[in-house]
Design a protein around this motif. Sequence first.
Motif, PDB file in Angstrom:
ATOM      1  N   ALA A 215       0.865  -1.190   0.000  1.00 20.16           N
ATOM      2  CA  ALA A 215       0.000   0.000   0.000  1.00 20.16           C
ATOM      3  C   ALA A 215       0.898   1.235   0.000  1.00 20.16           C
ATOM      4  CB  ALA A 215      -0.928  -0.032   1.205  1.00 20.16           C
ATOM      5  N   THR A 216       1.555   1.475  -1.121  1.00 16.87           N
ATOM      6  CA  THR A 216       2.572   2.523  -1.213  1.00 16.87           C
ATOM      7  C   THR A 216       1.979   3.924  -1.002  1.00 16.87           C
ATOM      8  OG1 THR A 216       3.674   1.100  -2.819  1.00 16.87           O
ATOM      9  CG2 THR A 216       4.453   3.377  -2.683  1.00 16.87           C
ATOM     10  N   ALA A 217       0.934   4.233  -1.762  1.00 20.61           N
ATOM     11  CA  ALA A 217       0.355   5.583  -1.678  1.00 20.61           C
ATOM     12  C   ALA A 217      -0.229   5.824  -0.288  1.00 20.61           C
ATOM     13  CB  ALA A 217      -0.725   5.741  -2.746  1.00 20.61           C
TER      14      ALA A 217
ATOM     15  N   LEU B 255      -0.043   8.401   4.978  1.00 20.76           N
ATOM     16  CA  LEU B 255      -0.018   8.283   6.443  1.00 20.76           C
ATOM     17  C   LEU B 255       1.173   9.022   7.045  1.00 20.76           C
ATOM     18  CD1 LEU B 255      -1.275   7.042   9.016  1.00 20.76           C
ATOM     19  CD2 LEU B 255       0.137   5.028   8.635  1.00 20.76           C
ATOM     20  N   ILE B 256       2.363   8.843   6.456  1.00 22.78           N
ATOM     21  CA  ILE B 256       3.526   9.503   7.077  1.00 22.78           C
ATOM     22  C   ILE B 256       3.468  11.029   6.899  1.00 22.78           C
ATOM     23  CG2 ILE B 256       5.073   7.492   7.119  1.00 22.78           C
ATOM     24  CD1 ILE B 256       6.582   8.755   4.771  1.00 22.78           C
ATOM     25  N   THR B 257       2.808  11.478   5.822  1.00 28.78           N
ATOM     26  CA  THR B 257       2.635  12.921   5.640  1.00 28.78           C
ATOM     27  C   THR B 257       1.696  13.462   6.713  1.00 28.78           C
ATOM     28  OG1 THR B 257       2.916  12.592   3.281  1.00 28.78           O
ATOM     29  CG2 THR B 257       1.985  14.703   3.938  1.00 28.78           C
ATOM     30  N   ARG B 258       0.592  12.725   6.953  1.00 15.96           N
ATOM     31  CA  ARG B 258      -0.357  13.164   7.991  1.00 15.96           C
ATOM     32  C   ARG B 258       0.302  13.108   9.381  1.00 15.96           C
ATOM     33  NH1 ARG B 258      -5.953  12.511   6.306  1.00 15.96           N
ATOM     34  NH2 ARG B 258      -6.524  12.916   8.457  1.00 15.96           N
ATOM     35  N   LEU B 259       1.152  12.101   9.598  1.00 18.91           N
ATOM     36  CA  LEU B 259       1.846  11.990  10.891  1.00 18.91           C
ATOM     37  C   LEU B 259       2.769  13.187  11.115  1.00 18.91           C
ATOM     38  CD1 LEU B 259       2.660   8.165  10.976  1.00 18.91           C
ATOM     39  CD2 LEU B 259       1.391   9.392  12.732  1.00 18.91           C
TER      40      LEU B 259
ATOM     41  N   ASP C 258      10.084   2.150   4.299  1.00 16.63           N
ATOM     42  CA  ASP C 258      11.181   1.392   3.715  1.00 16.63           C
ATOM     43  C   ASP C 258      10.636   0.224   2.919  1.00 16.63           C
ATOM     44  OD1 ASP C 258      13.802   2.174   3.768  1.00 16.63           O
ATOM     45  OD2 ASP C 258      14.037   1.801   5.907  1.00 16.63           O
ATOM     46  N   GLY C 259      11.577  -0.526   2.318  1.00 18.96           N
ATOM     47  CA  GLY C 259      11.175  -1.682   1.519  1.00 18.96           C
ATOM     48  C   GLY C 259      11.002  -1.298   0.065  1.00 18.96           C
ATOM     49  N   PRO C 260      11.138  -2.283  -0.838  1.00 17.07           N
ATOM     50  CA  PRO C 260      11.026  -1.991  -2.276  1.00 17.07           C
ATOM     51  C   PRO C 260       9.691  -1.334  -2.625  1.00 17.07           C
ATOM     52  CG  PRO C 260      11.478  -4.334  -1.885  1.00 17.07           C
ATOM     53  CD  PRO C 260      11.375  -3.695  -0.549  1.00 17.07           C
ATOM     54  N   GLY C 261       8.634  -1.654  -1.862  1.00 20.39           N
ATOM     55  CA  GLY C 261       7.321  -1.064  -2.143  1.00 20.39           C
ATOM     56  C   GLY C 261       7.085   0.230  -1.375  1.00 20.39           C
ATOM     57  N   ARG C 262       8.074   0.688  -0.635  1.00 14.18           N
ATOM     58  CA  ARG C 262       7.969   1.901   0.210  1.00 14.18           C
ATOM     59  C   ARG C 262       6.674   1.898   1.023  1.00 14.18           C
ATOM     60  NH1 ARG C 262      11.366   6.253  -1.221  1.00 14.18           N
ATOM     61  NH2 ARG C 262      12.661   5.776  -3.003  1.00 14.18           N
ATOM     62  N   ASN C 263       6.331   0.732   1.524  1.00 17.75           N
ATOM     63  CA  ASN C 263       5.054   0.584   2.235  1.00 17.75           C
ATOM     64  C   ASN C 263       5.242   0.091   3.666  1.00 17.75           C
ATOM     65  OD1 ASN C 263       6.002  -1.963   1.220  1.00 17.75           O
ATOM     66  ND2 ASN C 263       4.066  -2.821   1.911  1.00 17.75           N
ATOM     67  N   VAL C 264       6.500  -0.035   4.096  1.00 21.29           N
ATOM     68  CA  VAL C 264       6.741  -0.552   5.449  1.00 21.29           C
ATOM     69  C   VAL C 264       7.080   0.629   6.365  1.00 21.29           C
ATOM     70  CG1 VAL C 264       8.108  -2.128   6.865  1.00 21.29           C
ATOM     71  CG2 VAL C 264       7.608  -2.718   4.481  1.00 21.29           C
ATOM     72  N   LEU C 265       6.213   0.847   7.357  1.00 26.30           N
ATOM     73  CA  LEU C 265       6.492   1.913   8.319  1.00 26.30           C
ATOM     74  C   LEU C 265       7.668   1.467   9.165  1.00 26.30           C
ATOM     75  CD1 LEU C 265       2.878   2.733   9.599  1.00 26.30           C
ATOM     76  CD2 LEU C 265       4.136   3.876   7.764  1.00 26.30           C
TER      77      LEU C 265
ATOM     78  N   ILE D 206      -1.638   7.072  15.012  1.00 27.68           N
ATOM     79  CA  ILE D 206      -1.779   6.225  13.812  1.00 27.68           C
ATOM     80  C   ILE D 206      -3.210   5.698  13.730  1.00 27.68           C
ATOM     81  CG2 ILE D 206      -1.084   3.995  12.795  1.00 27.68           C
ATOM     82  CD1 ILE D 206       1.782   4.603  13.668  1.00 27.68           C
ATOM     83  N   ASP D 207      -3.732   5.254  14.860  1.00 26.42           N
ATOM     84  CA  ASP D 207      -5.102   4.723  14.914  1.00 26.42           C
ATOM     85  C   ASP D 207      -6.091   5.785  14.419  1.00 26.42           C
ATOM     86  OD1 ASP D 207      -7.356   3.245  15.465  1.00 26.42           O
ATOM     87  OD2 ASP D 207      -7.319   3.638  17.629  1.00 26.42           O
ATOM     88  N   LYS D 208      -5.935   6.983  14.947  1.00 26.18           N
ATOM     89  CA  LYS D 208      -6.850   8.077  14.587  1.00 26.18           C
ATOM     90  C   LYS D 208      -6.752   8.364  13.075  1.00 26.18           C
ATOM     91  CE  LYS D 208      -6.840  13.019  15.602  1.00 26.18           C
ATOM     92  NZ  LYS D 208      -6.382  13.375  14.321  1.00 26.18           N
TER      93      LYS D 208
END
Length: 416
Positions: free
Chosen positions: A346-348, A353-357, A367-374, A394-396
Amino acid sequence: KLLCECPPRGIREELSNHSPRSLAVGHCHPDIVKAAHEQNQLLNTNSRYLHDNLVDYAERLSKTLPEKLCIFYFLNSGSEANDLALRLARQYTKHEDVIVLDHAYHGHLTSLIDISPYKFRNLEGQKEWVHVAPVPDTYRGLYREDHEDSVTAYANEVKNIIEQAHKRGRKIAAFFAESLPSVGGQIIPPAGYFQKVAEHVHKAGGVFIADEIQVGFGRVGKHFWAFQLQGEDFVPDIVTMGKPIGNGHPLACVATTKEIAEAFAATGVEYFNTFGGNPVSCAIGLAVLDVIEKEHLQAHATEVGNFLMKLLKEQKIKHPIIGDVRGSGLFIGVDLIKDQAERTPATAEAEHLITRLKEEYILLSTDGPGRNVLKFKPPMCFNKEDAKFVVDTIDKLLTDIEKECLSQEKTSTCST
Ligand SMILES: Cc1ncc(COP(=O)(O)O)c(C=O)c1O
């Protein structure tokens, strides 16, 4: 003066909680600042001149490592350490080739870009002396948690690479890997994998190099070094250290065996590094070890890491976008997926999520090839309160994202 300029404790702690992984024991730790200041007032010189700090520091580090890793070289950055490790391996084995894990990053020098698929895939590509093995990722890799023997299967991939290389007349100098592949996606290799790989690599005349630059110094909690998660029977031939070693001060180290060091010295070309291992750097290195010990940061990493994992696993039940939560101590990865069946990254969504954080003043990266690992790799003074704050946020945010998705037509960023 320096001490006076240090932020008051409350602010220091706040900064610590949001500092990157290279500040292992927290920003402006008074013990580290004091050690640097006191040694700076006394003497700083290059390592051609003997100084007790250098010997004391090597001795202290040796106490954290298996006995056979008893020779230490000091340097200024992780890249320098990995470049020296490569030279040591080649000098000792008289071979040239290197096996690395896919999507690895080992540093910014030319020699290391060459062994970093994460970089070279976007540049000139793979050199003929570089071989790429699949990441031993049992969640989304070639052999998963349902495989009957993923350890042997992944190690056999390395064995096959060696056999193919030999057929082309190539010779393996080293298997070079992070003890826990971080850039590769916060991966925990199955225990026993390194032992089997080392067996194949040694048989081919190569050595095993463990890059502990991101993951060493007690972060994994249970052990001081991440390679020790593989089991007591595993000892690398070379270990490289950086980032947390100096809590932000440029310091790095290569630890190796007497045999490898002797082969390196036999060339008659001395190892010299103007700043590597200078008395100030070593005073700082010693102070970092003292703080880890005094503040029980290794045990703290286990306790807070377990708590954080528990909270994150609760989120996994609540939010289907969380496919996997894995980790050890304060090294944790949360794998975000679009669908359970394919585990599509879930790359996008991760980016969103990290932008909102960030807007909530929480810095997290992917990280990770799919840039999907927090990627959770906070400074080791991170506490349970911080963990709760991050996971609640994160939950919110995930709940908000899910609500937005429900109220909108399905778009590419709302596919879960
Ligand atoms: C695993 C790993 N190895 C080596 C390096 C290079 O270290 P430095 O940036 O200190 O040269 C890094 C830096 O990010 C790293 O993550």
